[in-house]
Each structure stands twice: as C-alpha cells, then as structure tokens.
Design a protein around this motif. Structure first.
Motif, PDB file in Angstrom:
ATOM      1  N   VAL A  63       3.328   5.141   4.425  1.00  0.00           N
ATOM      2  CA  VAL A  63       4.150   4.044   4.947  1.00  0.00           C
ATOM      3  C   VAL A  63       3.921   2.772   4.140  1.00  0.00           C
ATOM      4  O   VAL A  63       4.866   2.073   3.759  1.00  0.00           O
ATOM      5  CB  VAL A  63       3.827   3.798   6.433  1.00  0.00           C
ATOM      6  N   LYS A  64       2.654   2.466   3.841  1.00  0.00           N
ATOM      7  CA  LYS A  64       2.320   1.247   3.094  1.00  0.00           C
ATOM      8  C   LYS A  64       3.002   1.231   1.731  1.00  0.00           C
ATOM      9  O   LYS A  64       3.594   0.226   1.319  1.00  0.00           O
ATOM     10  CB  LYS A  64       0.807   1.156   2.916  1.00  0.00           C
ATOM     11  N   ILE A  65       2.950   2.359   1.014  1.00  0.00           N
ATOM     12  CA  ILE A  65       3.538   2.415  -0.331  1.00  0.00           C
ATOM     13  C   ILE A  65       5.058   2.298  -0.260  1.00  0.00           C
ATOM     14  O   ILE A  65       5.679   1.603  -1.061  1.00  0.00           O
ATOM     15  CB  ILE A  65       3.115   3.705  -1.058  1.00  0.00           C
ATOM     16  N   ARG A  66       5.682   2.941   0.732  1.00  0.00           N
ATOM     17  CA  ARG A  66       7.140   2.859   0.839  1.00  0.00           C
ATOM     18  C   ARG A  66       7.597   1.434   1.148  1.00  0.00           C
ATOM     19  O   ARG A  66       8.642   0.990   0.662  1.00  0.00           O
ATOM     20  CB  ARG A  66       7.641   3.849   1.890  1.00  0.00           C
ATOM     21  N   VAL A  69       7.296  -0.894  -2.144  1.00  0.00           N
ATOM     22  CA  VAL A  69       8.309  -0.776  -3.202  1.00  0.00           C
ATOM     23  C   VAL A  69       9.727  -0.988  -2.683  1.00  0.00           C
ATOM     24  O   VAL A  69      10.689  -0.823  -3.426  1.00  0.00           O
ATOM     25  CB  VAL A  69       8.223   0.618  -3.901  1.00  0.00           C
ATOM     26  N   SER A  70       9.878  -1.367  -1.416  1.00  0.00           N
ATOM     27  CA  SER A  70      11.226  -1.516  -0.847  1.00  0.00           C
ATOM     28  C   SER A  70      11.910  -2.743  -1.441  1.00  0.00           C
ATOM     29  O   SER A  70      11.750  -3.857  -0.958  1.00  0.00           O
ATOM     30  CB  SER A  70      11.159  -1.630   0.677  1.00  0.00           C
ATOM     31  N   GLN A 261      -1.767  -4.889  -5.294  1.00  0.00           N
ATOM     32  CA  GLN A 261      -1.388  -3.531  -4.903  1.00  0.00           C
ATOM     33  C   GLN A 261       0.129  -3.356  -4.944  1.00  0.00           C
ATOM     34  O   GLN A 261       0.622  -2.281  -5.295  1.00  0.00           O
ATOM     35  CB  GLN A 261      -1.932  -3.212  -3.504  1.00  0.00           C
ATOM     36  N   VAL A 262       0.856  -4.407  -4.563  1.00  0.00           N
ATOM     37  CA  VAL A 262       2.317  -4.361  -4.651  1.00  0.00           C
ATOM     38  C   VAL A 262       2.742  -4.247  -6.113  1.00  0.00           C
ATOM     39  O   VAL A 262       3.586  -3.419  -6.468  1.00  0.00           O
ATOM     40  CB  VAL A 262       2.930  -5.622  -3.999  1.00  0.00           C
ATOM     41  N   VAL A 263       2.148  -5.067  -6.974  1.00  0.00           N
ATOM     42  CA  VAL A 263       2.471  -5.038  -8.406  1.00  0.00           C
ATOM     43  C   VAL A 263       2.171  -3.656  -8.981  1.00  0.00           C
ATOM     44  O   VAL A 263       2.981  -3.071  -9.722  1.00  0.00           O
ATOM     45  CB  VAL A 263       1.678  -6.126  -9.165  1.00  0.00           C
ATOM     46  N   ARG A 264       1.025  -3.112  -8.623  1.00  0.00           N
ATOM     47  CA  ARG A 264       0.613  -1.810  -9.146  1.00  0.00           C
ATOM     48  C   ARG A 264       1.555  -0.699  -8.683  1.00  0.00           C
ATOM     49  O   ARG A 264       1.973   0.155  -9.469  1.00  0.00           O
ATOM     50  CB  ARG A 264      -0.818  -1.524  -8.690  1.00  0.00           C
ATOM     51  N   ALA A 265       1.898  -0.688  -7.384  1.00  0.00           N
ATOM     52  CA  ALA A 265       2.794   0.343  -6.849  1.00  0.00           C
ATOM     53  C   ALA A 265       4.152   0.279  -7.523  1.00  0.00           C
ATOM     54  O   ALA A 265       4.756   1.305  -7.839  1.00  0.00           O
ATOM     55  CB  ALA A 265       2.936   0.180  -5.335  1.00  0.00           C
ATOM     56  N   ARG A 266       4.651  -0.931  -7.787  1.00  0.00           N
ATOM     57  CA  ARG A 266       5.966  -1.064  -8.421  1.00  0.00           C
ATOM     58  C   ARG A 266       5.944  -0.613  -9.882  1.00  0.00           C
ATOM     59  O   ARG A 266       6.919  -0.042 -10.370  1.00  0.00           O
ATOM     60  CB  ARG A 266       6.460  -2.507  -8.288  1.00  0.00           C
ATOM     61  N   LYS A 295       4.453  -7.340   0.978  1.00  0.00           N
ATOM     62  CA  LYS A 295       5.146  -6.248   1.658  1.00  0.00           C
ATOM     63  C   LYS A 295       4.185  -5.077   1.869  1.00  0.00           C
ATOM     64  O   LYS A 295       3.500  -4.661   0.941  1.00  0.00           O
ATOM     65  CB  LYS A 295       6.352  -5.784   0.835  1.00  0.00           C
ATOM     66  N   GLY A 296       4.173  -4.576   3.080  1.00  0.00           N
ATOM     67  CA  GLY A 296       3.308  -3.438   3.394  1.00  0.00           C
ATOM     68  C   GLY A 296       1.900  -3.824   3.793  1.00  0.00           C
ATOM     69  O   GLY A 296       1.067  -2.946   4.028  1.00  0.00           O
ATOM     70  N   ILE A 297       1.601  -5.141   3.906  1.00  0.00           N
ATOM     71  CA  ILE A 297       0.214  -5.530   4.189  1.00  0.00           C
ATOM     72  C   ILE A 297      -0.216  -5.128   5.597  1.00  0.00           C
ATOM     73  O   ILE A 297      -1.380  -4.771   5.819  1.00  0.00           O
ATOM     74  CB  ILE A 297      -0.023  -7.046   3.958  1.00  0.00           C
ATOM     75  N   ILE A 298       0.716  -5.168   6.561  1.00  0.00           N
ATOM     76  CA  ILE A 298       0.340  -4.807   7.942  1.00  0.00           C
ATOM     77  C   ILE A 298      -0.024  -3.322   8.031  1.00  0.00           C
ATOM     78  O   ILE A 298      -1.116  -2.982   8.505  1.00  0.00           O
ATOM     79  CB  ILE A 298       1.462  -5.168   8.944  1.00  0.00           C
ATOM     80  N   PRO A 299       0.877  -2.386   7.561  1.00  0.00           N
ATOM     81  CA  PRO A 299       0.440  -0.984   7.580  1.00  0.00           C
ATOM     82  C   PRO A 299      -0.792  -0.755   6.714  1.00  0.00           C
ATOM     83  O   PRO A 299      -1.613   0.114   7.001  1.00  0.00           O
ATOM     84  CB  PRO A 299       1.651  -0.202   7.046  1.00  0.00           C
ATOM     85  N   ASN A 300      -0.947  -1.564   5.653  1.00  0.00           N
ATOM     86  CA  ASN A 300      -2.131  -1.416   4.810  1.00  0.00           C
ATOM     87  C   ASN A 300      -3.396  -1.777   5.580  1.00  0.00           C
ATOM     88  O   ASN A 300      -4.394  -1.050   5.544  1.00  0.00           O
ATOM     89  CB  ASN A 300      -2.008  -2.290   3.560  1.00  0.00           C
TER      90      ASN A 300
END
Length: 327
Positions: A63-66, A69-70, A261-266, A295-300
C-alpha cells in the motif's frame, strides 16, 4: 683491489614486518581486528527479525509503495485511503495480490537487517576496542551509516525487483512483465544492465541517514533509560521496553527522512522515466508540491513502526540466546 660491481643481481627490499602504519603487517592486523568483531549470531538474529516482520506486514508495504508513486497516470488504480486500497487489491487479486512482491521483500528485509546488524555491531565493536568509555551519539551515528552503505550496496538489486513486482497492475496496458523475483532480476539485467539493478541507489545512500538516525536514537534511548534505572548500560530490557525504544526511534527517523523513499520508489517505477534524482525532485515539487514528498507516509508509519518493533524484539532475544549458547 676493488671488486667489480655486481650487475647480475637485483636488490629486492625486505618486506616491512615492523607493524608500522601502512605496512602489510599493520594492515593485516587492522583487518583481523575488524573481523574479530564479526559475529554470525548478529546476522542470524537480524535476518530472523526481518523475515518475521516482513511476512506479517507486507500488505502495508505494498500500500505504501502504491501511494508513493501515485502521480496521476490513467491506468493506475485510484485509492481513497489505506483500507480502500487494501480492499480493492483483495477484491481484484485476492490474498496473492496483497502479497505481490513478498519474495524479494523477504529476501531484501531479511538480508538487509541481518547484514545491517552484522556490520553495525562489528564496526561498533572495533570502534570501542580498548576503551572503557561508552560510544558517543556521533559514533553510533557514524557506525550505523557505514553499516547502511555496505548493506545497501549488496541489497539494492533486491529492492528494485520488489518495487517492480509491487507495481504490476491488472489494468496495466503493458501487461505484467515479471513472473517472480528471479524473472525480474534477469529481465532487468538483460534490458537495463547493472544500472537498472541499481536504480534508486543514490537516494538510497541518503536513506542510510534514516537507519543511522534510528540506531543512534535507539542506542541513546536504551542507554539513558538504563541509567535512569541505575543498571548497566547494556542490561537486558523486557519486550515492552524494547518495543517502546524501537517505536520512538523509528518514528523519529521516518519523520526526518521520509521524502527520500518517495524519490527512490519513483526512480524504480517501471512506468515512468526520470533523468535522475534532481528530475524526480523538480517534477514532484512542480506537479504535487511539498505534499508529494510525503505521499504514503501514513501507511508507511503504520507498517514500519510495528515492523521495527517486531524486528528489534526478535533480534535482541535471538542474538542474546545465540551468544549465550556459544559462551
């Protein structure tokens, strides 16, 4: 009568066995000293903690990764929140969908935690050798950063495959490119070379600051707490105390370093092409503003905090058990 000069022999310098700095004996001694602090028990204990926490919490990682990259591409599913994302994946792909990418995640998390604890404890032991004083916060930070760089260099290809597998959608017009971890590793290497396997490595290096800050906070919290209790600084804590220290240190590290982590995932996302870290940062800032980097910090946080607690509790108990057995 003087003797003729001897042109048939070559003077070979004697090897420097004096132990002076820079001599082979000195270098060998330093290497031996470092390896004397390498304990396989730390590797096994860290690997155990990483595998257990990953198996329990992988769906939250997906969920965090999706979310990370949204970026508005039409074929990507749109989610209204964590529960909606998990429910959508469950309805469309079942339990298998929630565990997409679990194999490289288990390999990556297990090997990363195992190697990290192995390197960290070895570097820490070498730094402390011959001293009566405790390591400072800065020394904990530096030891953890060095361990993080070594670990990332070994495991980055595994994380690339995990990200690629997690980002395979049923609605993707290109179809699912990878059948599993080995297939992904082979195809990425074949089509993108070594560079493809090391996508996201540079922001990953910045990410070693995350682990360094976490370990520094964890060590300092443990030490200060034991001082407060007036016991030895390395005294064993109970599971609840370990959980508290691990959770506080993880929240501190995540809040400080999440944007990488956002930069890396993208960068690792197969559906987008960026020209490097600066391009990701500028496009994310331009299109989504500061919120795009979180983005994704809460599920992270929901995922990594319990994952960290599980990992550290398993590690502390398994390592103490194994080291005690060997003694």
């Amino acid at each position: 009568m003087s003797s003729a000069p001897n042109h048939g022999t070559v003077n070979v310098p004697e090897p420097d066995l004096s132990g002076r700095p820079g001599s082979p004996l000195s270098i060998a001694g330093h290497v031996q000293q470092v390896f004397s602090h390498v304990k396989i028990e730390n590797l096994v204990a860290g690997l155990s903690g990483g595998v257990v926490s990953t198996l329990v919490l992988h769906p939250l990682d997906l969920v965090k990764i999706r979310f990370a990259v949204s970026d508005g591409l039409d074929f990507r599913p749109k989610y209204n929140g964590i529960l909606h994302c998990m429910k959508s994946v469950w309805l469309q792909e079942g339990l298998k969908g929630l565990y997409q990418g679990v194999t490289p995640n288990v390999w990556g998390a297990g090997s990363s935690w195992g190697l990290y604890f192995l390197f960290y404890n070895a570097i820490k032991g070498y730094t402390k050798e011959g001293r009566q004083t405790e390591l400072s916060a800065t020394e904990h930070l530096v030891s953890a950063a060095q361990a993080g760089i070594l670990t990332l260099t070994i495991t980055n290809p595994i994380w690339v495959t995990k990200t690629r597998l997690v980002l395979q959608y049923n609605a993707d017009p290109t179809g699912k490119q990878y059948k599993g971890m080995i297939d992904a590793l082979v195809k990425i290497y074949r089509h993108e070379g070594v560079a493809g396997l090391y996508r996201g490595y540079v922001p990953g290096l910045f990410g070693t600051s995350h682990g360094a800050l976490q370990f520094m906070a964890y060590e300092e919290l443990k030490r200060d707490y034991n001082k407060y209790k007036k016991v030895a600084s390395d005294a064993k804590l109970n599971p609840l105390e370990y959980i508290t220290m691990a959770a506080l240190s993880k929240i501190f590290a995540v809040a400080t370093t999440y944007p990488y982590q956002v930069v890396r995932a993208r960068l690792q996302d197969q559906h987008n092409r960026y020209n490097g870290v600066i391009d990701v940062i500028s496009r994310t800032w331009r299109n989504e503003g500061p919120v795009g980097f979180y983005k994704g910090i809460i599920p992270n946080l929901i995922r990594v905090t319990p994952a960290c607690c599980i990992t550290f509790v398993v590690y502390e108990n398994v390592s103490r058990f194994l080291l005690r057995q060997n003694e």
